[in-house]
Write a protein that holds these residues in place. Structure first.
Motif, mmCIF file in Angstrom:
data_model
loop_
_atom_site.group_PDB
_atom_site.id
_atom_site.type_symbol
_atom_site.label_atom_id
_atom_site.label_comp_id
_atom_site.label_asym_id
_atom_site.label_seq_id
_atom_site.Cartn_x
_atom_site.Cartn_y
_atom_site.Cartn_z
ATOM 1 N N ASN A 146 0.750 -1.266 0.224
ATOM 2 C CA ASN A 146 -0.069 -0.043 -0.073
ATOM 3 C C ASN A 146 0.712 1.287 -0.082
ATOM 4 O O ASN A 146 1.597 1.553 1.027
ATOM 5 N N PHE A 147 0.621 2.260 -0.906
ATOM 6 C CA PHE A 147 0.990 3.459 -0.911
ATOM 7 C C PHE A 147 0.131 4.260 -1.149
ATOM 8 O O PHE A 147 0.440 5.463 -0.958
ATOM 9 N N THR A 148 -1.154 3.764 -1.001
ATOM 10 C CA THR A 148 -2.405 4.912 -1.104
ATOM 11 C C THR A 148 -2.378 5.701 0.218
ATOM 12 O O THR A 148 -2.352 4.978 1.171
ATOM 13 N N ASN A 149 -2.558 7.033 -0.029
ATOM 14 C CA ASN A 149 -2.607 7.929 1.267
ATOM 15 C C ASN A 149 -3.714 7.969 1.939
ATOM 16 O O ASN A 149 -4.919 7.842 1.362
ATOM 17 N N PRO A 150 -3.837 8.438 3.269
ATOM 18 C CA PRO A 150 -2.730 8.514 4.270
ATOM 19 C C PRO A 150 -2.380 6.972 4.405
ATOM 20 O O PRO A 150 -3.158 6.313 4.986
ATOM 21 N N SER A 151 -1.247 6.634 4.222
ATOM 22 C CA SER A 151 -0.581 5.345 4.056
ATOM 23 C C SER A 151 -0.624 4.469 5.358
ATOM 24 O O SER A 151 -1.213 3.184 5.247
ATOM 25 N N GLY A 152 -0.291 5.039 6.381
ATOM 26 C CA GLY A 152 -0.408 4.124 7.608
ATOM 27 C C GLY A 152 -1.903 3.813 8.005
ATOM 28 O O GLY A 152 -2.221 2.878 8.268
ATOM 29 N N ILE A 153 -2.793 4.746 7.907
ATOM 30 C CA ILE A 153 -4.160 4.734 8.460
ATOM 31 C C ILE A 153 -4.796 3.644 7.367
ATOM 32 O O ILE A 153 -5.666 2.684 7.645
ATOM 33 N N ILE A 154 -4.489 3.931 6.160
ATOM 34 C CA ILE A 154 -5.285 2.849 5.079
ATOM 35 C C ILE A 154 -4.577 1.521 5.355
ATOM 36 O O ILE A 154 -5.294 0.464 5.294
ATOM 37 N N THR A 155 -3.465 1.460 5.735
ATOM 38 C CA THR A 155 -2.803 -0.098 5.842
ATOM 39 C C THR A 155 -3.621 -0.570 6.992
ATOM 40 O O THR A 155 -3.870 -1.751 7.139
ATOM 41 N N GLU A 156 -3.501 0.229 8.045
ATOM 42 C CA GLU A 156 -4.470 -0.179 9.355
ATOM 43 C C GLU A 156 -5.758 -0.648 8.930
ATOM 44 O O GLU A 156 -6.135 -1.523 9.555
ATOM 45 N N ALA A 157 -6.445 0.118 8.352
ATOM 46 C CA ALA A 157 -7.805 -0.325 8.073
ATOM 47 C C ALA A 157 -7.952 -1.628 7.297
ATOM 48 O O ALA A 157 -8.773 -2.264 7.634
ATOM 49 N N LEU A 158 -7.297 -1.853 6.474
ATOM 50 C CA LEU A 158 -6.956 -2.990 5.450
ATOM 51 C C LEU A 158 -6.593 -4.267 6.687
ATOM 52 O O LEU A 158 -7.259 -5.156 6.478
ATOM 53 N N LEU A 159 -5.535 -4.021 7.704
ATOM 54 C CA LEU A 159 -5.311 -5.059 8.273
ATOM 55 C C LEU A 159 -6.474 -5.499 9.416
ATOM 56 O O LEU A 159 -6.629 -6.620 9.995
ATOM 57 N N ARG A 160 -6.969 -4.303 9.869
ATOM 58 C CA ARG A 160 -8.014 -4.428 11.021
ATOM 59 C C ARG A 160 -9.427 -5.234 10.325
ATOM 60 O O ARG A 160 -10.215 -5.755 10.959
ATOM 61 N N TYR A 161 -9.770 -4.542 8.972
ATOM 62 C CA TYR A 161 -11.124 -4.896 8.860
ATOM 63 C C TYR A 161 -10.993 -5.639 7.493
ATOM 64 O O TYR A 161 -12.224 -5.819 6.635
ATOM 65 N N SER A 162 -10.090 -6.531 7.072
ATOM 66 C CA SER A 162 -9.854 -7.415 5.976
ATOM 67 C C SER A 162 -9.118 -8.652 6.380
ATOM 68 O O SER A 162 -8.318 -8.513 7.236
ATOM 69 N N GLY A 168 2.354 -1.630 4.378
ATOM 70 C CA GLY A 168 2.287 -0.129 3.820
ATOM 71 C C GLY A 168 3.946 0.250 3.529
ATOM 72 O O GLY A 168 4.764 -0.246 4.296
ATOM 73 N N LEU A 169 4.041 0.900 2.654
ATOM 74 C CA LEU A 169 5.434 1.583 2.404
ATOM 75 C C LEU A 169 5.368 3.080 2.093
ATOM 76 O O LEU A 169 4.302 3.519 1.831
ATOM 77 N N CYS A 170 6.534 3.430 2.536
ATOM 78 C CA CYS A 170 6.572 5.019 2.144
ATOM 79 C C CYS A 170 7.978 5.242 1.905
ATOM 80 O O CYS A 170 8.951 4.573 2.256
ATOM 81 N N ASN A 171 8.111 6.244 0.919
ATOM 82 C CA ASN A 171 9.722 6.675 0.506
ATOM 83 C C ASN A 171 10.353 7.463 1.458
ATOM 84 O O ASN A 171 11.542 7.817 1.140
ATOM 85 N N VAL A 172 9.884 8.044 2.512
ATOM 86 C CA VAL A 172 10.531 8.753 3.356
ATOM 87 C C VAL A 172 11.885 8.256 3.959
ATOM 88 O O VAL A 172 12.867 8.765 3.838
ATOM 89 N N PRO A 173 11.636 7.204 4.496
ATOM 90 C CA PRO A 173 12.941 6.196 5.122
ATOM 91 C C PRO A 173 13.848 5.983 4.186
ATOM 92 O O PRO A 173 15.178 6.379 4.485
ATOM 93 N N ILE A 174 13.633 5.755 3.125
ATOM 94 C CA ILE A 174 14.827 5.389 1.804
ATOM 95 C C ILE A 174 15.431 6.870 1.732
ATOM 96 O O ILE A 174 16.476 7.028 1.479
ATOM 97 N N THR A 175 14.468 7.737 1.594
ATOM 98 C CA THR A 175 15.123 9.160 1.196
ATOM 99 C C THR A 175 16.140 9.609 2.177
ATOM 100 O O THR A 175 17.318 10.129 2.130
ATOM 101 N N ILE A 176 15.683 9.327 3.513
ATOM 102 C CA ILE A 176 16.668 9.766 4.767
ATOM 103 C C ILE A 176 17.949 8.783 4.608
ATOM 104 O O ILE A 176 19.090 9.386 4.477
ATOM 105 N N GLU A 177 17.740 7.709 4.162
ATOM 106 C CA GLU A 177 19.103 6.786 4.039
ATOM 107 C C GLU A 177 19.886 7.289 3.048
ATOM 108 O O GLU A 177 21.137 7.343 3.154
#
Ligand code: G6P
Length: 439
Positions: A146-162, A168-177
């Motif tokens: 999942n990249f669909t924003n807001p990514s953390g919330i959408i991933t949680e909705a998927l894991l809790r309700y399906s 979930g993935l985000c490019n911020v950590p790799i950008t920091i690295e």
């Protein structure tokens, strides 16, 4: 070597899809059989431009796989091993509203955090769960990235309700690295982050290179960056962290923390942009996209244009491809992902989704145990998590009271009165998507 990997890209008409395809054509040992782009009817024209440009990318590469585009979700998901989710409900117009409404009431207007991220979540959660239901039916073993924003919330909705296996993935950590690696002249793949928190609300506690903690050097480098134009993310008008902030919080805060800890500065910038007729970030992105699509439509173009780097999603395809590789080929590696907390962060509920390093292999993503949250950020993380979970419940139940409680709980919404007025505007201006909230 596993053969015949099938990938579906939901939101296939996104201007980011070519980057993803160029990432996929760049890997040798992943035997991709088919990539199916799928979008909604309103996205047909964009998807067709993207498809034909991506076909040229494939034709000019040494790789060969079948690329197709469809409006039929079931067809796209059928037989998929991996589903990449990157759709935007209501398109850029809806994003522009999400960013404008809070600004009108003196709050931060941003597509993933604050009231803007909240509006985006209300629209997106039901659609994400509809897609999950279809996936449960036709490809229950598929993995959804999942990249669909807001990514953390959408991933949680998927894991809790399906029952969908979502990461979930985000490019911020790799950008920091990447930024650290470049600044300190070390190979990027030797950099390891000790990072914890939520999507767009994470903190790097230590940076390791070959097992050695180089955090003191990193902090010195970051202090020297203050005031410079160049910042971490192309989409955030940040000024880099003030040295006194880095002394008080000796960590690397996610660039989105600028909205929380420098909210006055960030809001003033947004207001100035608006008053000078430049709109919000959505306005800029629409302009970039117009030019991008002209390039995609140019038959002589067969490389991802540099212009795409003016969007905020740099290295998006790198992390997506790394994750698919590890999962499909059972290649163990550590990556920063959004996963079910379990016991990774002791002070957050086990079922909530957190952004942390995890061991990835053929079995999925297992978060590392990270222990107690530092005192100085514990409250903020817990409060934003409460906001996120109330938002998910509000979106699913169409419950106005929960929606208001969620907004009031969000640290970027100044007061109950402002939250109430923002919520009214959000529901009014999104009535096409938010019918489940009785008006
Ligand atoms: C980063 C953020 C994403 C955002 C993307 C594009 O990757 O983490 O949440 O969607 O940038 O931002 P932009 O403002 O260019 O659409």
């Amino acid at each position: 070597m596993k053969s015949g990997i099938k990938i579906a890209v939901v939101g296939g008409g996104s201007s980011y899809t070519p980057e993803l395809i160029s990432g996929l054509v760049g890997v040798n040992d992943l035997a991709i059989e088919r990539v199916t782009l799928v979008d909604v009817p309103e996205g047909t024209k964009k998807m067709e431009s993207v498809r034909s440009f991506c076909q040229r990318l494939i034709d000019h590469s040494a790789r060969e796989f079948h690329l197709e585009a469809t409006l039929d979700l079931r067809q796209a998901l059928s037989g998929a091993d991996f589903v990449l989710s990157q759709f935007r409900v209501g398109g850029m117009e809806a994003r522009a509203r999400d960013e404008r409404i809070p600004l009108q009431y003196g709050a931060i207007g941003q597509e993933t955090v604050g009231a803007g991220g909240f509006a985006n979540a209300l629209r997106t959660i039901p659609v994400a769960l509809d897609i999950a239901r279809e996936l449960e039916r036709v490809s229950p073993r598929a993995r959804l990235i999942n990249f669909t924003n807001p990514s953390g919330i959408i991933t949680e909705a998927l894991l809790r309700y399906s029952s969908v296996d979502a990461i979930g993935l985000c490019n911020v950590p790799i950008t920091i690295e990447r930024t650290i690696a470049q600044a300190l002249h070390v190979p990027w793949d030797t950099v390891r982050l000790d990072i914890f928190g939520l999507n767009h609300l994470s903190f790097v506690r230590h940076v390791y290179v070959h097992g050695q903690d180089i955090m003191p050097e990193v902090l010195e480098y970051l202090k020297g960056e203050y005031g410079k134009e160049q910042s971490f993310m192309a989409n955030i008008p940040e000024e880099n962290w003030q040295p006194y902030m880095l002394e008080a919080f000796p960590m690397i805060p996610n660039p989105y923390l600028q909205y929380y800890w420098n909210s006055d500065i960030m809001r003033k910038k947004q207001v100035t942009e608006w008053e000078q007729g430049r709109g919000t970030r959505a306005t800029q992105v629409m302009k970039i996209e117009q030019d991008l699509f002209k390039l995609y439509d140019d038959p002589s173009q067969h490389q991802v244009p540099d212009l795409l780097m003016r969007r905020g999603g740099a290295y998006y395809s790198t992390v997506a491809v790394m994750l698919i590789e590890s999962l499909a080929l059972n290649r163990t590696r550590e990556m920063v992902v959004n996963v079910r907390n379990g016991w990774a962060l002791a002070e957050l509920p086990p079922n909530s989704v957190v952004e942390v390093p995890a061991v990835i292999d053929g079995r999925g993503a297992r978060p590392l145990t990270l222990g107690a949250l530092p005192q100085e950020v514990k409250g903020l993380i817990q409060q934003v998590k409460a906001y996120e979970e109330l938002t998910i419940e509000a979106a699913i139940e169409g419950d106005r009271n929960k929606a208001l409680a969620a907004l009031v709980t969000n640290p970027l919404v100044p007061s109950g009165d402002v939250a109430y007025r923002i919520l009214n505007d959000i529901l009014q201006e999104n009535r096409e998507y938010l019918g489940r909230f009785a008006l």
